[in-house]
Write an enzyme that holds these catalytic residues in place. Structure first.
Site, short mmCIF file in Angstrom:
data_model
loop_
_atom_site.label_atom_id
_atom_site.label_comp_id
_atom_site.label_asym_id
_atom_site.label_seq_id
_atom_site.Cartn_x
_atom_site.Cartn_y
_atom_site.Cartn_z
N GLU A 1 -18.04 54.56 40.08
CA GLU A 1 -17.53 54.29 38.74
C GLU A 1 -18.36 55.13 37.80
O GLU A 1 -19.57 54.93 37.67
CB GLU A 1 -17.64 52.80 38.45
CG GLU A 1 -16.94 52.37 37.16
CD GLU A 1 -17.89 52.36 35.98
OE1 GLU A 1 -17.88 53.35 35.22
OE2 GLU A 1 -18.62 51.39 35.83
N CYS B 1 -19.95 51.39 29.88
CA CYS B 1 -18.95 52.27 30.46
C CYS B 1 -17.58 52.12 29.81
O CYS B 1 -16.76 53.03 29.88
CB CYS B 1 -18.84 52.03 31.97
SG CYS B 1 -18.49 50.32 32.42
#
Length: 478
Positions: free
Chosen positions: A232, A269
């Site tokens: 990720e 994120c």
């Protein structure tokens, strides 16, 4: 911070211990795994004060945020315990035999899932508890029946060591091998590369930067026997504000977006890095309100000096790009411990699409306003982004051809599409999808948050005409 650099021998020992216990842990019952997960959560709670203090000393994230993160970490561990006890650890599908030859006939087939083996888990910098030693990747791998070897993040070494020590006390208390949860650390790239290259590592879970994740992904694929790399890598998380939303609540939405940009000093994120506005008076009102709200936000010291320097470089890159107007920029401060000042800039859809520099993530409280004139430009902007963890779409309550088109494009580039709220804050549920098309993640068909994250570490196997003793195991590996 005193960071230990693990040697090749220490890395070898940690992986070997995990490999030696891998078969036994794969065969463990759902009850055994659930008891471990719950006790790991309990030991975090029992040592909350110490752990939050260490985390704050090393991350500057503040005790309210870190207490919430510890609660989230415990919630994840307990949630995966519930998930596997509900039968999901050994879920299977079964097709009875039908006499005759295929396609009408078939043998007895049972589709089961087997744990991959030792998982290398790379801790994240921005969530020192929830995406770290006992975070979601560790919880999901253990729930799947895979031992883990944790690569601690150099941004919080003392906290990582302490959490690992507590995990080892739980393993000992339950009579489990210390190899179920292993640990290595080091600030150099060599430690991470050695871990990924080790032939006994069966998969990698990574949360971090595009550069680091891309390099490790290449290592995983260049092995003699390539392994899955679940990376990720972050994203810029576009927010599309349709005119219907801004005409009704421009100021309220601006306040919500400012808080999302500022949260964690933008070191998230899912932090919104782009907001797309249709040119007009309502967009002007929203932009002014967003600027004013950001101006009052109090950010905190960034996670590491390197991140502060990278943020300042990103600010310079955005403000120095032709066709970009600065809406809000605080005074630059070379002190690595000085909190970052939020940045807000504006550009046209044409410039955003043409210049890749405007689409690069700036890890910190920065946002690019993109002014558009048509649905065609909105779609072109989203396609230029190419892949994102999230897209937020405000003002899509009423069906229309344009709304459908934008929504369709959003689902094509993002793992999660929001129709209200802001992208920061990722719920741990069965239906969560945290991972989008490249460059947001390396495996967009999987998630790193939510109970489906366990599926990353289970490989399907069809058992054809299995003997009774194997069928009686009901999906539990032998």
């Amino acid at each position: 911070m005193q960071i230990q650099e693990y040697t090749a021998a220490q890395i070898q020992a940690a992986v070997t211990a995990a490999a030696n216990i891998a078969d036994n842990w794969a065969q463990s019952s759902a009850q055994t795994r659930a008891e471990l997960l719950r006790e790991l959560g309990a030991v975090l709670v029992a040592n909350r004060e110490e752990l939050v203090r260490l985390a704050d000393e090393e991350s500057s994230l503040g005790t309210p945020r870190l207490n919430g993160e510890l609660d989230r970490t415990t919630f994840q561990l307990n949630g995966f315990a519930d998930h596997i006890e509900a039968g999901n650890a050994f879920a299977l599908t079964d097709d009875d035999a039908i006499a005759g030859a295929p396609p009408l006939g078939r043998p007895h087939l049972t589709r089961v899932r087997v744990p991959l083996g030792p998982v290398a888990m790379f801790s994240a910098s921005n969530f020192p508890l929830a995406f770290s030693v006992l975070g979601g990747d560790t919880a999901s791998a253990l729930a799947a029946g895979c031992p883990v070897v944790i690569k601690a993040h150099p941004g919080h070494p003392k906290l990582s060591r302490r959490v690992f020590e507590l995990a080892q006390t739980v393993l000992a208390k339950q009579g489990l091998s210390e190899g179920v949860i292993g640990f290595v650390e080091g600030a150099s790239v060599d430690v991470g590369v050695a871990l990924v290259r080790h032939p006994d590592i069966a998969a990698v879970a990574f949360t971090g930067s595009y550069q680091g994740g891309n390099a490790l992904w290449a290592e995983a694929n260049s092995r003699p026997r390539p392994i899955p790399f679940y990376g990720e890598l972050g994203s810029i998380n576009p927010v599309i504000a349709l005119p219907a939303a801004l005409s009704a609540q421009a100021e309220e939405l601006a306040q919500a977006l400012a808080s999302s940009i500022e949260f964690g000093s933008g070191q998230i994120c899912t932090s919104p890095g782009v907001v797309v506005l249709f040119a007009g008076a309502d967009a002007d009102r929203f932009e002014n309100a967003l600027r004013d709200a950001l101006q009052t936000k109090k950010t905190h010291t960034m996670l590491t000096p390197g991140m502060k320097r990278n943020f300042e470089a990103g600010v310079a890159r955005l403000t120095g790009t032709p066709g970009v107007q600065t809406v809000l920029r605080g005074e630059s401060n070379s002190d690595d411990n000085a909190p970052p000042r939020p940045l807000l800039v504006r550009t046209s859809a044409e410039n955003f699409i043409a210049d890749h520099a405007l689409r690069e993530e700036v890890f910190g409280p920065a946002c690019v306003i993109v002014r558009v004139k048509s649905t065609d430009e909105v779609v072109a902007v989203l396609n230029a982004v190419g892949g994102s963890l999230t897209v937020t779409l405000w003002g899509a309550e009423n069906d229309s051809a344009d709304v459908r088109r934008i929504t369709r494009c959003a689902t094509q580039i993002a793992g999660r599409v929001l129709f209200s709220g802001v992208p920061t804050g990722v719920a741990v549920t069965r239906s969560q999808q945290h991972g989008g098309p490249w460059p947001a993640s390396t495996e967009p068909f999987t998630t790193s948050v939510g109970y489906a994250a366990m599926d990353r570490f289970l490989r399907p196997v069809a058992l054809q005409s299995a003997p009774a003793w194997l069928a009686e195991r009901a999906g539990r590996p032998c």
